[in-house]
Design an enzyme around this catalytic site. Structure first.
Site: not given
Length: 389
Positions: A37, A39, A124, A130, A173
């Site tokens: 948490h 980036d 997931g 993604s 990511d």
């Protein structure tokens, strides 16, 4: 494992379109060693690409339409490249539509293509399938049509595609999926996008991911709320310390001084962020010195912060990390990814992996009646063209 996936994807393309693919692209998932948490808070993160991938097969089709087949979902769709792109009700297609829109909005010219893809990244689980999908699609279209797009721009367009879909993610990511190198972690400065590779030698320890096999629905709303809370906290910090631009300019003592001026939840988020940015710096030093025990301690500290201050853990993840703390063959563990489910990343003593896996799986099932999924990961290369040796 990846060889089988490449063969399967290539054969499927051949059978579907009656011709061989022109380009095969491999796009990896990622892990993040530490810096969760962070980036979107302009700090440092320490991710790496892994040996779990999406394999894409591409060929031009000499039309103005593109046909894309998701082998694993047994679904396909077609997009007319001459018409404006808009969001679809079929969620997975939006990541691809977002990528095509990004390329068009940035002035890149290309025509129709056929594409099939298949993956061995567990969906997931917090391994960023993604981002692998977005970056693999951009890379494939770039290769197919010989477009000039630097790697960093592929990552940035992938990120913008995800924003268009509705997840206001940071850059980590996509950046790690594209820029990864085998046996290296990447320290990324999420403000400037400067980056530095560090050796990912975990010495006597293996990286094991324990997948809680849950995904609590809080994730999307809580993610965007955390961003808002951090922005609110940062504006209070700036008002009191005008020299501060981002959290990385801020010390823990400055945040502590402002405790009474922030809502309790906002203070907790800011306190976690400032400490986590510092932990990334310490983790790089530990890796450079080969001090993996120190790295393990930092992982436990991060989980504590994510669970108690950032409030993005859940009972299942806390249970897995508690097991790790009690286990003599483990030196560090934490939840990885956005939270509310997904995986813990755990450093397990080499030679003791099977013992630890069996024990954790049994105790986890006993506690939650959920099967624990377990993945061994190795650190691999970023998005690349596959060429047969």
């Amino acid at each position: 494992m990846n060889d089988l996936l490449i063969k399967k994807t290539t054969a499927f393309f051949q059978n579907t379109f009656q011709n061989a693919p022109e380009k095969i692209v491999l796009s990896p998932g990622r892990i993040n060693i530490i810096g969760e948490h962070i980036d979107y808070n302009h700090g440092y993160v320490l991710p790496a690409a892994i040996d779990k991938i999406i394999c894409f097969a591409f060929a031009k089709n000499n039309t103005k339409k593109s046909k894309i087949v998701a082998i694993d979902l047994n679904e396909e769709f077609e997009v007319d490249l001459t018409k404006p792109i808009s969001l679809s009700k079929v969620v997975w297609t939006n990541y691809i539509l977002g990528v095509i829109k990004q390329l068009q909005d940035n002035g890149f010219s290309f025509s129709g293509f056929n594409c099939v893809f298949s993956s061995n990244i567990p969906v997931g689980s917090g391994l960023s399938s993604s981002a692998a999908l977005e970056c693999g699609m951009i890379f494939g279209i770039k290769e197919l049509y010989n477009l000039s797009i630097p790697k960093v721009d592929i990552a940035l367009m992938g990120q913008k595609a995800e924003h268009w879909v509705g997840i206001n993610c940071g850059i980590m990511d996509q950046f790690s999926s594209v820029m990864g190198l085998k046996n290296k972690v990447i320290k990324i400065d999420c403000k400037t996008l400067e980056y530095k590779y560090h050796n990912a030698d975990f010495n006597d320890y293996s990286l094991v991911l324990f997948d809680s096999n849950v995904k609590h629905s809080l994730f999307s709303s809580a993610y965007n709320t955390r961003r808002e809370e951090c922005e609110e906290g940062l504006s209070i910090i700036k008002n009191n310390f005008p020299e501060i631009i981002t959290f990385r300019d801020c010390t823990e003592s400055q945040v502590l001084q402002l405790k009474d001026k922030m809502k309790p939840n906002v203070f907790d988020r800011c306190h976690y962020v400032v400490k986590e940015i510092n932990r990334v710096v310490r983790a790089c030093e530990a890796l450079d010195k080969g001090n993996i025990e120190e790295l393990g301690k930092l992982l436990f500290e991060t989980h504590d912060g994510l669970s108690k201050e950032y409030l993005v853990s859940c009972a299942e993840l806390d249970f897995l990390v508690h097991l790790a703390k009690e286990e003599e063959n483990v030196i560090g563990s934490r939840l990885m990814g956005g939270g509310f489910g997904g995986c813990t990343i755990t450093l397990v003593k080499k030679g003791r992996e099977d013992l630890v896996k069996t024990k954790f799986a049994e105790l986890y099932y006993e506690a939650f009646e959920i099967e624990l999924k377990i993945y061994d990961v190795k650190i691999g290369n970023g998005t690349s063209l596959y060429t047969e040796n």
